[in-house]
Design a protein around this motif. Structure first.
Motif, PDB file in Angstrom:
ATOM      1  N   ALA A 270       0.844  -1.209   0.000  1.00  0.00           N
ATOM      2  CA  ALA A 270       0.000   0.000   0.000  1.00  0.00           C
ATOM      3  C   ALA A 270       0.874   1.251   0.000  1.00  0.00           C
ATOM      4  O   ALA A 270       1.737   1.399   0.848  1.00  0.00           O
ATOM      5  CB  ALA A 270      -0.923  -0.007   1.213  1.00  0.00           C
ATOM      6  N   ALA A 271       0.641   2.138  -0.965  1.00  0.00           N
ATOM      7  CA  ALA A 271       1.462   3.341  -1.081  1.00  0.00           C
ATOM      8  C   ALA A 271       0.660   4.545  -0.612  1.00  0.00           C
ATOM      9  O   ALA A 271      -0.437   4.781  -1.108  1.00  0.00           O
ATOM     10  CB  ALA A 271       1.901   3.530  -2.523  1.00  0.00           C
ATOM     11  N   PRO A 272       1.190   5.318   0.360  1.00  0.00           N
ATOM     12  CA  PRO A 272       0.491   6.520   0.802  1.00  0.00           C
ATOM     13  C   PRO A 272       0.295   7.446  -0.392  1.00  0.00           C
ATOM     14  O   PRO A 272       1.158   7.508  -1.265  1.00  0.00           O
ATOM     15  CB  PRO A 272       1.460   7.154   1.811  1.00  0.00           C
ATOM     16  CG  PRO A 272       2.422   6.085   2.176  1.00  0.00           C
ATOM     17  CD  PRO A 272       2.501   5.149   1.026  1.00  0.00           C
ATOM     18  N   GLY A 273      -0.812   8.096  -0.464  1.00  0.00           N
ATOM     19  CA  GLY A 273      -1.044   9.021  -1.568  1.00  0.00           C
ATOM     20  C   GLY A 273      -1.673   8.346  -2.772  1.00  0.00           C
ATOM     21  O   GLY A 273      -2.080   9.006  -3.713  1.00  0.00           O
ATOM     22  N   ARG A 274      -1.766   7.012  -2.759  1.00  0.00           N
ATOM     23  CA  ARG A 274      -2.421   6.340  -3.876  1.00  0.00           C
ATOM     24  C   ARG A 274      -3.798   5.871  -3.416  1.00  0.00           C
ATOM     25  O   ARG A 274      -3.933   5.257  -2.349  1.00  0.00           O
ATOM     26  CB  ARG A 274      -1.590   5.145  -4.324  1.00  0.00           C
ATOM     27  CG  ARG A 274      -2.186   4.484  -5.541  1.00  0.00           C
ATOM     28  CD  ARG A 274      -1.183   3.663  -6.304  1.00  0.00           C
ATOM     29  NE  ARG A 274      -1.886   2.903  -7.324  1.00  0.00           N
ATOM     30  CZ  ARG A 274      -2.032   3.292  -8.592  1.00  0.00           C
ATOM     31  NH1 ARG A 274      -1.502   4.419  -8.995  1.00  0.00           N
ATOM     32  NH2 ARG A 274      -2.705   2.559  -9.457  1.00  0.00           N
ATOM     33  N   GLU A 275      -4.811   6.175  -4.230  1.00  0.00           N
ATOM     34  CA  GLU A 275      -6.164   5.828  -3.816  1.00  0.00           C
ATOM     35  C   GLU A 275      -6.294   4.312  -3.610  1.00  0.00           C
ATOM     36  O   GLU A 275      -5.963   3.528  -4.499  1.00  0.00           O
ATOM     37  CB  GLU A 275      -7.197   6.319  -4.833  1.00  0.00           C
ATOM     38  CG  GLU A 275      -8.586   6.290  -4.231  1.00  0.00           C
ATOM     39  CD  GLU A 275      -9.655   6.855  -5.162  1.00  0.00           C
ATOM     40  OE1 GLU A 275     -10.511   7.600  -4.677  1.00  0.00           O
ATOM     41  OE2 GLU A 275      -9.631   6.527  -6.370  1.00  0.00           O
ATOM     42  N   THR A 276      -6.758   3.940  -2.425  1.00  0.00           N
ATOM     43  CA  THR A 276      -6.777   2.544  -2.009  1.00  0.00           C
ATOM     44  C   THR A 276      -8.138   2.228  -1.398  1.00  0.00           C
ATOM     45  O   THR A 276      -8.782   3.102  -0.827  1.00  0.00           O
ATOM     46  CB  THR A 276      -5.656   2.321  -0.960  1.00  0.00           C
ATOM     47  OG1 THR A 276      -4.406   2.709  -1.530  1.00  0.00           O
ATOM     48  CG2 THR A 276      -5.570   0.868  -0.508  1.00  0.00           C
TER      49      THR A 276
END
Ligand SMILES: Nc1ncnc2c1ncn2[C@@H]1O[C@H](COP(=O)(O)OP(=O)(O)OP(=O)(O)O)[C@@H](O)[C@H]1O
Ligand SMILES: [Mg+2]
Length: 354
Positions: A270-276
């Protein structure tokens, strides 16, 4: 018994491709369920295995033999459809014996095959009746009996229970599973009902838009869906989905679009700043904690309590073992089991959590 293999199978009707390269391995004796929404290509795949539809590309094998060009009668399979038309003017016994009579089997052979099949299916006392004198469930069993007497390498079922009422469906589900445990014949079973798939299958193939979305045991699919589609399709009530992103400062938190900070145990890629998408199943909530829900509806089932509530702007459904005293309009403080959280990329739908 035989194994069944689909190798990169494609199907086009005219210029429209409806199966886009399907590969599935089915072991000898396995009970495999193909499940997916209407139109995803389940029946087409089954009909190709039966030889009722031409294969546009790829290979289908029964055992070690490629059967693409083999006529249906030489494939040694038996198929039970949703509309299992029985012959109305002949008895149950004759209906069951029909394929043997066509093959000009002897009277003795017919009796030797029909009798045990009737016993397994609890039809012995009905052998002399006509189809119109049977209930829906009994007719369904005769249709299965017709398949059993052929003693095929593979059984194919296409939504065989969808014409039955809910209660009968549940008991026939158990009967078919029992039957498989006794006969151990390789079985491919098509349904759009995920509960049927979960309860009957050794292995489930989830299909979506002419592709395989995931293959696994029922609990593998439930515990670790590979993508948003499977996450939403398997499980009832369905998994709750909240949109947001991983917290850039804290690997153990997810921040929803409306600012709720929810726990994660295994954020994975999971990458912060990427819609998840944050996925949490209804039973992964516990009463008591720091997540505030606003109750909309409370549905007591007796054994469980289903609560429909708002978590910020998102409607969620929670299932508790406990009974609750709160009602619509009340607040309910809950916690989420961080180990039970699933994260998916919002754009690709792929699982990102471990
Ligand atoms: N003979 C045909 N000619 C053209 N298109 C077809 C034909 N048969 C099926 N299709 C199309 O192929 C796709 C897959 O159909 P299929 O019957 O395999 O779906 P399914 O998964 O069994 O759905 P359901 O759950 O409704 O039975 C659908 O889009 C359907 O419209
Ligand atoms: Mg179908």
């Amino acid at each position: 018994m035989a194994s069944v293999t689909f190798r990169d199978v494609r199907k086009a009707f005219g210029t429209v491709e409806v199966l886009h390269g399907v590969s599935i391995d089915i072991d000898e004796g396995q009970f495999v369920v193909l499940v997916g929404p209407s139109g995803c290509g389940k029946s087409t795949l089954l009909r190709m295995l039966a030889g009722l539809e031409h294969v546009s590309a790829g290979e289908i094998l029964i055992g070690d033999r490629v059967v693409n060009d083999l006529p249906p009668k030489d494939r040694d399979i038996a198929m039970v459809f949703q509309n299992y038309a029985l012959y109305p003017h002949i008895t149950v016994a004759q209906n069951m014996a029909f394929s043997l009579m066509l093959k000009r089997a002897s009277k003795q052979e017919i009796e030797d095959r029909v009798k045990p099949a009737a016993e397994i299916l609890g039809l012995t006392h009905l052998l002399d009746r006509y189809p119109r004198q049977l209930s829906g469930g009994q007719r369904q069993r005769v249709a299965m009996g017709r398949a059993i007497v052929r003693d095929p390498q593979v059984f194919l079922f296409d939504e065989p229970l969808s014409n039955l009422d809910a209660k009968l469906r549940v008991s026939m589900r158990t009967e078919i599973k029992n039957l498989h445990q006794r006969l151990k014949t390789t079985t491919v079973y098509v349904t759009h009902d995920q509960i049927e798939a979960m309860t009957m299958a050794d292995k489930i193939v989830v299909m979506h838009d002419g592709r395989v979305a995931q293959v696994g045991t029922p609990l593998e699919l439930y515990d670790r869906p590979d993508n948003l589609f499977v996450a939403g399709f398997i499980g009832s009530p369905a998994m709750n989905m909240l949109t947001g992103a991983a917290d850039p400062d804290d690997r153990t938190r997810f921040v929803t679009g409306d600012g709720f900070r929810l726990p994660i145990a295994r954020p994975g890629k999971a990458a912060p700043g990427r819609e998840t998408i944050y996925g949490v199943r209804p039973e992964s909530f516990r009463i008591g904690g720091d997540v505030k829900l606003l109750i909309e509806v409370v549905e007591p089932t007796g054994s469980e309590t289903h609560v429909v509530a708002r978590l910020g702007a998102t409607e969620v459904i929670c299932v508790f073992r406990e009974r609750i005293t709160e009602g619509p309009g009340d607040q309910l403080m809950v916690s989420i089991d961080p180990e039970a959280v699933h994260l998916f990329d919002a754009q690709t739908g792929a699982r990102v959590s471990d």
